[in-house]
Design a protein around this motif. Sequence first.
Motif, PDB file in Angstrom:
ATOM      1  N   VAL A 194      16.052  57.518  42.170  1.00 18.28           N
ATOM      2  CA  VAL A 194      17.315  56.778  42.300  1.00 18.28           C
ATOM      3  C   VAL A 194      18.461  57.534  41.632  1.00 18.28           C
ATOM      4  N   LEU A 195      18.206  58.061  40.445  1.00 20.38           N
ATOM      5  CA  LEU A 195      19.235  58.790  39.709  1.00 20.38           C
ATOM      6  C   LEU A 195      19.694  60.034  40.470  1.00 20.38           C
TER       7      LEU A 195
ATOM      8  N   VAL B 258      21.821  58.977  43.445  1.00 18.77           N
ATOM      9  CA  VAL B 258      23.163  58.578  43.039  1.00 18.77           C
ATOM     10  C   VAL B 258      24.017  59.800  42.727  1.00 18.77           C
TER      11      VAL B 258
ATOM     12  N   LEU C 230      27.334  60.589  44.833  1.00 19.12           N
ATOM     13  CA  LEU C 230      28.571  60.195  44.164  1.00 19.12           C
ATOM     14  C   LEU C 230      29.016  61.177  43.081  1.00 19.12           C
TER      15      LEU C 230
ATOM     16  N   ILE D 290      31.780  60.475  40.179  1.00 18.68           N
ATOM     17  CA  ILE D 290      31.287  60.329  38.807  1.00 18.68           C
ATOM     18  C   ILE D 290      31.970  61.344  37.893  1.00 18.68           C
TER      19      ILE D 290
ATOM     20  N   ILE E   3      32.053  52.322  38.932  1.00 14.07           N
ATOM     21  CA  ILE E   3      31.260  53.539  38.740  1.00 14.07           C
ATOM     22  C   ILE E   3      30.794  53.648  37.298  1.00 14.07           C
TER      23      ILE E   3
ATOM     24  N   MET F 110      28.024  51.165  36.750  1.00 18.48           N
ATOM     25  CA  MET F 110      26.783  51.626  37.354  1.00 18.48           C
ATOM     26  C   MET F 110      26.099  52.675  36.466  1.00 18.48           C
ATOM     27  N   MET F 111      26.878  53.626  35.952  1.00 19.03           N
ATOM     28  CA  MET F 111      26.310  54.667  35.110  1.00 19.03           C
ATOM     29  C   MET F 111      25.835  54.096  33.770  1.00 19.03           C
TER      30      MET F 111
ATOM     31  N   LEU G 119      22.476  52.567  34.507  1.00 17.10           N
ATOM     32  CA  LEU G 119      21.488  53.640  34.659  1.00 17.10           C
ATOM     33  C   LEU G 119      21.118  54.236  33.306  1.00 17.10           C
TER      34      LEU G 119
END
Length: 277
Positions: free
Chosen positions: A141-142, A145, A149, A153, A173, A176-177, A180
Amino acid sequence: MFDIFSYTFFQNAVIGIMLVSIASAIIGTYVVCRRMVFVTGGITHASFGGLGLGFYAGLSPALTAGIFAIASALGVEWLSTRQHVREDSAIGVVWALGMALGTIFIFLTPGYVPELSSFLFGNVLTIGTADLIAFGAYLAVLLAVMALLFPAIRSCAFDPNFARTQGLPVYAINLMMTVLTSVCIVLTIRLIGIMLLMSLFTMPQMIAELRTHRLLPLMCWSVVISLACSLGGVLLSVVLSVPVSASIVLLLIILYAVARIGARLSRLCNKTEQSSL
């Protein structure tokens, strides 16, 4: 002595270390670039409250720690951006609350909690197939992403005001980070422990910054350094019969010292050559 590499539990430990090294190097680069190291420390220690709740309620400590970590990250983000509370103050509150709740829940848990030391100091030998699947899924997933993006990012990390003028959803954003980062912290806790986790998130980047300051090369160098020191820490722990997590951190610090001295000697040599010309 090296017969241990033939055992499944040790193979799982090595694979787990490799997966987490890559993930923590990528996330750590973002954390360092956004100057979120203190935030990450707050999330890490706030998750101790989730660990305590898990042990007390008979739930999965990793699951409850993950909930606490994400909740604390969202709480810090909300307080600092929406309620105009200073970020360091918000982190201090979350940090203290998590540690206090964790201590209370651990104290109320009947009997001795043997698994607690694994979360505090790390124990890579406890990694199982389910952990590897979780590590692998998170890393996939990382990477997805980052691949999709990365320009956005990078813009939000280095210059959020400019990113807003370009119409980028900076808050979304960053949120989201942050989530994560919280998930990476929880997945890494059992590997290297709360006490030593920050080294894996910052030391490879500090070493890589001696060579480059661009985000993508910095991230790539951090991955290489993290992998090398993590695998080297495994070998050192086998030879010396010492904990893996402490060996990894020790190698990172030694490599940083050597790289720092090498960079300074290189600058001195360049100055000497220029003056001689």
